[in-house]
Design an enzyme around this catalytic site. Structure first.
Site: not given
Length: 458
Positions: A95, A97, A163
């Site tokens: 992920h 983020d 996430e």
């Protein structure tokens, strides 16, 4: 081919770390209070990295709808290459983020300025999980350098963008793109290792049950001098209520929360103190072996509170307090059952007749890996050869709830949970960092795994 892949990894490491530094500079945080353009910028940067590997037939930036309102989730990257000649398809997940930085004053260097110090790269997301993104990209670069277009392995690169914010559109994203994402092996690069030199295969994860609890005792605030001693304020009730969640040793004391019965490796209190920064005067909580407390038993933590600040404190009986309760659920127990047990416990013990309300319930099931599959055996060998040490089967106290979505959508896939973190990475904390040699081992191992799977027939 193994040695050629390892040589390609070594040659590509400087570029991979430079690209990682550029990603760390992008503050892509999925919380609505932060600039969402940064997440879009991060997604575009990673899509370009995926395109430039030269291995994919198609690279797209996509979103999916969040259930219950029509809002779109944050941008994810989906890159695909079709399998040929009976070879398996491997999905690589990470992920892009990151967690908010928190208090900037607690960082020794700016959180979004990548800084190398004492063999570690510091910065928010340097470990969790932009290093996971770059481990995938770097291993794919090495694979393409060695094999070129003569590659029959199917590949799916899925880099999620939310996430850290609950993967709210994850299940819908899988359903929308199931045909393109269907895989035989799924590598989730979002976990850790035994230490900076010893790799691990994560074989168990705790589930989670998080919720907001509001405790109300008054219709309005009142003078604490005029009525204190006769009228229960909400803070008093909250303190009394929350204290019932643990016993005198700090172990969870809620009927209906399960414990997994499984052996754990040797792990000393001294190691715990070193890895977490526990001062000598503060004692660990719970009972049983230290790792059983972290891997196999439930835990409950109060992670937030809405109440009057110290600066604004007045002589007032508070009518209402809201807290955020975060529970970790033993692997194998259904998260909904665990939440129901905690709610029953709290409702049965509300002091002074306090009114309780529950909201913002967020549940995620734990995960137990089937270690008998051929993919786990391949992963263990690749880790051993990539790091030069035998891997450890690791339990993790944290949660990756979306894995249950992967299991549901792709029941035939073998799921491997790996990672680039070590116990000193401080993910989610100030001064998050990546151990550079651990990153090197992770890329070497994944390149070997992909190269070997490219020779395997189903």
């Amino acid at each position: 081919m193994d040695q050629s892949l390892l040589d390609a990894v070594e040659g590509g490491l400087p570029a991979a770390l430079a690209d990682l530094g550029r990603l760390v500079r992008i503050p892509g945080i999925a919380w609505p209070a932060f600039d969402q353009e940064q997440l879009r910028l991060s997604a575009r940067a990673i899509a370009k990295l995926a395109e430039d590997t030269g291995v994919f037939d198609e690279v797209r930036i996509l979103t999916a709808e969040i259930p219950g309102g029509g809002e779109q989730g944050q941008p994810a990257i989906l890159a695909t290459r079709a399998a040929r000649n009976g070879r398996p398809t491997v999905m690589l997940y990470a992920h892009h983020d990151v967690q908010p930085p928190g208090d900037d004053t607690l960082w020794e260097t700016p959180p979004f300025e990548p800084t190398v110090r004492d063999g570690r790269l510091y910065g928010r997301g340097a470990a969790d999980d932009k290093a996971g993104v770059m481990a995938h990209i770097a291993s794919l670069r090495a694979l393409h350098e060695v094999r070129g277009d003569d590659l029959d392995l199917g590949l799916v690169l899925f880099i999620e963008g939310e996430e850290e914010f609950g993967s709210r559109s994850f299940a819908r994203f899988l359903a929308d793109n199931a045909d393109a994402m269907r895989s035989d092996v799924i590598v989730v690069a979002d976990s850790g290792n035994w230490d900076s030199e010893t790799p691990a295969v994560t074989v168990s994860l705790r589930g989670n049950a998080k919720f907001h609890l509001t405790v109300r005792t008054l219709e309005h605030a009142s003078h604490s001098g005029m009525f204190g001693g006769a009228v229960p304020d909400a803070m008093l009730a909250t303190i009394r209520l929350l204290s019932t969640l643990w016993d005198e040793q700090g172990a969870v004391a809620v009927d209906g929360l399960d414990t997994r019965d499984a052996a754990t490796p040797d792990y000393t209190e001294a190691t715990l103190r070193d890895e977490v920064g526990l001062p000598q005067g503060v004692q660990p909580i719970g009972d049983g072996t230290i790792l059983s407390r972290i891997w196999n038993k439930p835990s409950i933590t109060v992670t937030g509170i809405d109440f009057t600040s110290v600066e604004a404190a007045s002589n007032t009986l508070s009518p209402e307090v809201t807290v955020v309760v975060s529970a970790r659920v033993a692997p194998g127990q259904d998260a909904a059952d665990a939440y129901a047990a905690i709610e029953r416990h709290l409702r049965a013990r509300a002091p002074f007749g306090a009114e309780l309300s529950f909201s913002e319930v967020d549940l995620g099931d734990g995960f137990l890996v089937d270690t008998a599959g051929w993919a786990v055996a391949e992963a263990r060998e690749a880790l051993r050869d990539g790091y030069g040490k035998d891997p450890v089967d690791l339990g993790v106290g944290g949660s990756i709830p979306f894995i249950s979505d992967l299991v549901r959508e792709f029941p035939g896939a073998q799921i491997l949970v790996t990672g680039v973190e070590d116990p000193h990475s401080r993910a989610h904390s100030p001064n998050e960092s990546l151990h550079l040699e651990t990153f090197r081992g992770a890329v070497r191992s994944e390149a070997l795994l992909l190269g070997r799977l490219s020779e395997r027939s189903l």
